[in-house]
Write an enzyme that holds these catalytic residues in place. Structure first.
Site, PDB file in Angstrom:
ATOM      1  N   CYS A 133     -28.645   8.897  33.016  1.00 53.37           N
ATOM      2  CA  CYS A 133     -29.122   7.598  32.516  1.00 53.37           C
ATOM      3  C   CYS A 133     -27.889   6.752  32.210  1.00 53.37           C
ATOM      4  CB  CYS A 133     -29.986   7.792  31.272  1.00 53.37           C
ATOM      5  SG  CYS A 133     -30.612   6.250  30.576  1.00 53.37           S
ATOM      6  N   GLU A 173     -25.924 -17.784 -13.260  1.00 52.42           N
ATOM      7  CA  GLU A 173     -25.092 -16.822 -12.548  1.00 52.42           C
ATOM      8  C   GLU A 173     -25.746 -16.489 -11.206  1.00 52.42           C
ATOM      9  OE1 GLU A 173     -24.905 -13.433 -15.103  1.00 52.42           O
ATOM     10  OE2 GLU A 173     -24.245 -14.602 -16.837  1.00 52.42           O
ATOM     11  N   CYS A 225     -33.661   4.380  33.838  1.00 45.27           N
ATOM     12  CA  CYS A 225     -33.726   5.450  34.847  1.00 45.27           C
ATOM     13  C   CYS A 225     -35.148   5.914  35.128  1.00 45.27           C
ATOM     14  CB  CYS A 225     -32.861   6.629  34.408  1.00 45.27           C
ATOM     15  SG  CYS A 225     -33.475   7.463  32.928  1.00 45.27           S
ATOM     16  N   SER A 265     -36.091  -5.209 -16.319  1.00 45.63           N
ATOM     17  CA  SER A 265     -35.917  -6.115 -15.183  1.00 45.63           C
ATOM     18  C   SER A 265     -36.274  -7.528 -15.613  1.00 45.63           C
ATOM     19  CB  SER A 265     -36.803  -5.671 -14.020  1.00 45.63           C
ATOM     20  OG  SER A 265     -38.145  -5.568 -14.438  1.00 45.63           O
ATOM     21  N   LYS A 307     -27.314 -14.048  -8.449  1.00 43.01           N
ATOM     22  CA  LYS A 307     -28.071 -12.786  -8.513  1.00 43.01           C
ATOM     23  C   LYS A 307     -27.650 -11.914  -7.331  1.00 43.01           C
ATOM     24  CE  LYS A 307     -32.756 -10.950  -9.009  1.00 43.01           C
ATOM     25  NZ  LYS A 307     -32.671  -9.969  -7.916  1.00 43.01           N
ATOM     26  N   ASP A 329       0.833  -1.203   0.000  1.00 42.33           N
ATOM     27  CA  ASP A 329       0.000   0.000   0.000  1.00 42.33           C
ATOM     28  C   ASP A 329       0.873   1.260   0.000  1.00 42.33           C
ATOM     29  OD1 ASP A 329      -2.171  -1.628   0.052  1.00 42.33           O
ATOM     30  OD2 ASP A 329      -2.700  -1.272   2.150  1.00 42.33           O
ATOM     31  N   PHE A 330       1.956   1.209   0.748  1.00 41.29           N
ATOM     32  CA  PHE A 330       2.856   2.361   0.818  1.00 41.29           C
ATOM     33  C   PHE A 330       3.429   2.682  -0.560  1.00 41.29           C
ATOM     34  CE2 PHE A 330       7.184   4.051   1.277  1.00 41.29           C
ATOM     35  CZ  PHE A 330       6.920   5.225   1.959  1.00 41.29           C
ATOM     36  N   GLU A 331       3.891   1.659  -1.271  1.00 41.08           N
ATOM     37  CA  GLU A 331       4.462   1.888  -2.607  1.00 41.08           C
ATOM     38  C   GLU A 331       3.407   2.424  -3.567  1.00 41.08           C
ATOM     39  OE1 GLU A 331       7.862  -1.464  -3.231  1.00 41.08           O
ATOM     40  OE2 GLU A 331       5.871  -2.213  -2.706  1.00 41.08           O
ATOM     41  N   PHE A 332       2.169   1.892  -3.450  1.00 37.66           N
ATOM     42  CA  PHE A 332       1.078   2.389  -4.289  1.00 37.66           C
ATOM     43  C   PHE A 332       0.820   3.873  -3.999  1.00 37.66           C
ATOM     44  CE2 PHE A 332      -3.298   3.299  -5.395  1.00 37.66           C
ATOM     45  CZ  PHE A 332      -3.487   2.623  -6.603  1.00 37.66           C
TER      46      PHE A 332
END
Length: 667
Positions: A428, A112, A407, A81, A114, A32-35
């Site tokens: 409370c 596949e 309370c 849809s 859904k 991550d540092f290099e990125f």
């Protein structure tokens, strides 16, 4: 040596590659540092050379704070849809219809998963993302391109032998891990959690501020291509080709040659879905051949060549033992159903949220009822129905309580809100302990050694009644507690002392003002610079701060209207907590724009919109969300909103360019 243009191009290609490795293939090749280092290089080069700007640069994934109405875009192909089926008989009917319409011609069905998210259509031209559009009404949808660009798994530029122009459709969703983290952050800020990942994903995609969208961990699977010149006549082969271009194609698909293979796929995933890191609610069946799809055609509402099979929500049947009521940090009272244990969606369920009084009434819930329980979004158990046929005679109706269970203070319900609240903020117990727990949290004061159990012990032993009491603790008091040694006690005292250096924005967040999360606290700290100015701010002054709406402003006013809260802040000031911007932070501020109000619109070469607004605030000016008679300047960039420009001209507001704004600050 490569010239600057080549260097920028090289960095963009490298970052696109590593982004794909991390977010799509889950095979990072660098840290991550290099990125981040590569990204910072690119950001600096692009700032120095605005003439080489590119809307699809990796640096654009952070989003913009432009707030606008979404433009309606007509779909090149209707985004219909799918029809739903719920049992094997309906799957068989679908299969028989396909066979009959194709006159016994052999065909394949691609099965596949859904995904339970929100549909999106992405248009690419010459390998670059051009537009992202929601389903809308199927004929046209909202252009959410700016928001979609923040989703790391969606490529901005493709690689390989892609067509010149095509559309690819898919589902944007929130994985369970990201959804849980998002809800934790919302509850920390005193906001209601999302009910399920689907709602959270849909809501995130339609946010007006893409910089906020960028902070949400959205993901996307792509599952259907449209256009001329696609590489194959088979849907399954097109998806595999798209995978090689950089798209995140779902890993779980099967080309089935018989209906028994379809049933086997459905039955497998009805059970295995419990182990997925995201929600699915069924299986989608598609005829594999695009030529056969064209011949099968469409009904008015859906394609004849595809259908979805919806899983039955796994439902448990159990007895309601009791309803208890929990009080949160903000005083909100939540009813909880306590159930006889029932195994549901891979776990044993004994409790279910009833949310509020309206839900209890709509269920017509009675003591001892036999109830049906489901997991909403496969995560949150909820009661979805009552079996009234076995209800005992004279079983008392479940009533929402009138007094706080902790309370005994009479509860209040704010008009327009579903929740009931306990107004006894000062004594409370769950509210007091909740505020202290929030105060010590890592993102707030981050006090080492203190945890929920220790706070509970301190409260029960009368050692703390508010956060200021923490700073009066002595090691001897702590070592007298259960399971507390000298070393632990000293760590706590040291952590409390170190917390006096925590900056103003985090102290403000730590106070636990409802709706004031980390980001809002930073905005308020930057705008008002110290706690006294904030405490004395008016509603108008608060809502003039960028991203502060009336709900947040009212909450801030109510907090500071409470004399006990003002007394607490006085104590914390005396203790030495930071209630103003540091000298270093103050050095970044001036009063060059004191008394001036600005509206920023368009895009700019030297600054992002966030940077420009931050400069306005740091130099004493105020950002307004819309042009009005109170606006002094409209800072106009490229592609400025026409309505803002027209209104500014009508009201004779001074319109200035980016360069003129720089001169204003320098003066």
């Amino acid at each position: 040596m490569p010239n600057i243009g080549d260097k920028i191009h090289e960095l963009r290609e490298l970052l696109h590659h590593h982004n794909h490795q991390y977010y799509v293939l889950n095979e990072p090749q660098i840290s991550d540092f290099e990125f981040d280092q590569l990204m910072q290089q690119l950001i600096e080069l692009e700032k120095e050379h605005p003439e080489l700007a590119d809307a699809n640069s990796p640096t654009q994934r952070v989003g913009s704070d432009i707030s606008k109405e979404f433009e309606q875009v007509k779909h090149a192909y209707p985004m219909l849809s799918l029809g739903n089926t719920y049992n094997e008989g309906e799957i068989s009917d679908f299969y028989t219809r396909i066979n009959k319409q194709l006159i016994d011609e052999p065909f394949e069905i691609v099965c596949e998963l859904k995904y339970d998210g929100t549909a999106i259509g992405l248009t690419y031209e010459n390998g670059r993302l051009l537009r992202a559009v929601t389903r809308g009404d199927g004929v046209q949808g909202d252009d959410v391109t700016a928001n979609v660009k923040t989703i790391r798994s969606i490529p901005l530029n493709l690689k390989g032998d892609y067509p010149d122009s095509f559309e690819i459709r898919g589902e944007i969703f929130l994985p369970h891990k990201g959804f849980n983290a998002l809800n934790e952050a919302r509850m920390e800020a005193g906001e209601a959690p999302f009910a399920n990942p689907r709602n959270a994903a849909a809501g995130s995609l339609k946010m007006q501020n893409s910089a906020q969208v960028a902070r949400r961990p959205l993901d996307c699977f792509l599952y259907y291509m449209l256009g001329d010149g696609l590489p194959s006549n088979l849907h399954s082969e097109n998806l595999e080709k798209a995978r090689s271009w950089g798209f995140k194609i779902p890993p779980h698909m099967k080309v089935c040659k018989t209906i028994d293979e379809v049933y086997a796929f459905i039955n497998h995933w009805d059970e295995a879905r419990k182990d997925l890191p995201y929600d699915i609610d069924g299986i989608v069946l598609k005829v594999n051949s695009l030529e056969q799809q064209r011949r099968l055609g469409f009904t008015a509402k859906s394609p004849r060549w595809a259908i979805s099979y919806k899983f039955k929500a796994e439902q448990g049947y159990t007895k309601l033992k009791s309803v208890t009521f929990q009080v949160g940090r903000t005083g909100a009272v939540t009813p909880v159903a306590n159930l006889e244990p029932v195994f549901l969606a891979g776990t044993t369920v004994q409790r279910a949220s009833l949310h509020n009084a309206d839900i209890i009434n709509s269920l017509d819930l009675h003591q001892g009822d036999m109830v049906y329980v489901e997991k909403g979004g496969e995560i949150i158990p909820k009661i979805v129905g009552v079996d009234e046929t076995v209800r005992e005679n004279n079983a008392p109706k479940v009533e929402f309580i009138k007094n706080c269970p902790e309370c005994e203070t009479p509860l209040v319900r704010v008009e327009g809100e579903a929740a009931h609240y306990c107004p006894n903020v000062s004594s409370c117990a769950p509210q007091v302990k909740g505020r202290i727990e929030h105060f010590i949290a890592r993102k707030a004061m981050n006090i080492d050694g203190l945890g929920i159990e220790t706070i509970d012990l301190l409260y029960k032993n009368g050692l703390v009644k508010n956060v200021a009491d923490l700073y009066a603790l002595h090691p001897m008091q702590l070592t007298g507690l259960e399971r507390m040694g000298d070393k632990s006690a000293n760590n706590i005292i040291a952590g409390l002392e170190e917390s006096k250096q925590v900056n103003f924005a985090r102290v403000l967040f730590a106070l636990g003002i409802r709706y004031v999360g980390e980001t809002v606290a930073k905005k308020l700290a930057s705008a008002f610079k110290n706690i006294d100015a904030l405490m004395n701010a008016t509603l108008e002054q608060l809502t003039e701060v960028d991203e502060i709406g009336e709900r947040i402003a009212q909450s801030v006013l109510e907090y500071f209207d409470n004399e006990l809260n003002r007394e607490l802040i006085d104590k914390l000031k005396q203790i030495g907590l930071q209630f103003q911007l540091s000298d270093e932070e103050q050095a970044q501020h001036s009063d060059a724009l004191e008394g001036m109000s600005f509206v920023v619109s368009g895009s700019f070469s030297s600054f992002s919109r966030d940077e420009l607004k931050s400069l306005i605030e740091k130099n004493g000016g105020k950002n307004l969300s819309g042009v009005s008679s109170k606006t002094n300047y409209l800072v106009a960039g490229d592609k400025i909103g026409p309505s803002k420009l027209a209104k500014a001209e009508k009201l004779n507001i001074t319109i200035i360019s980016e360069d003129e704004f720089k001169q204003l600050i320098n003066q």
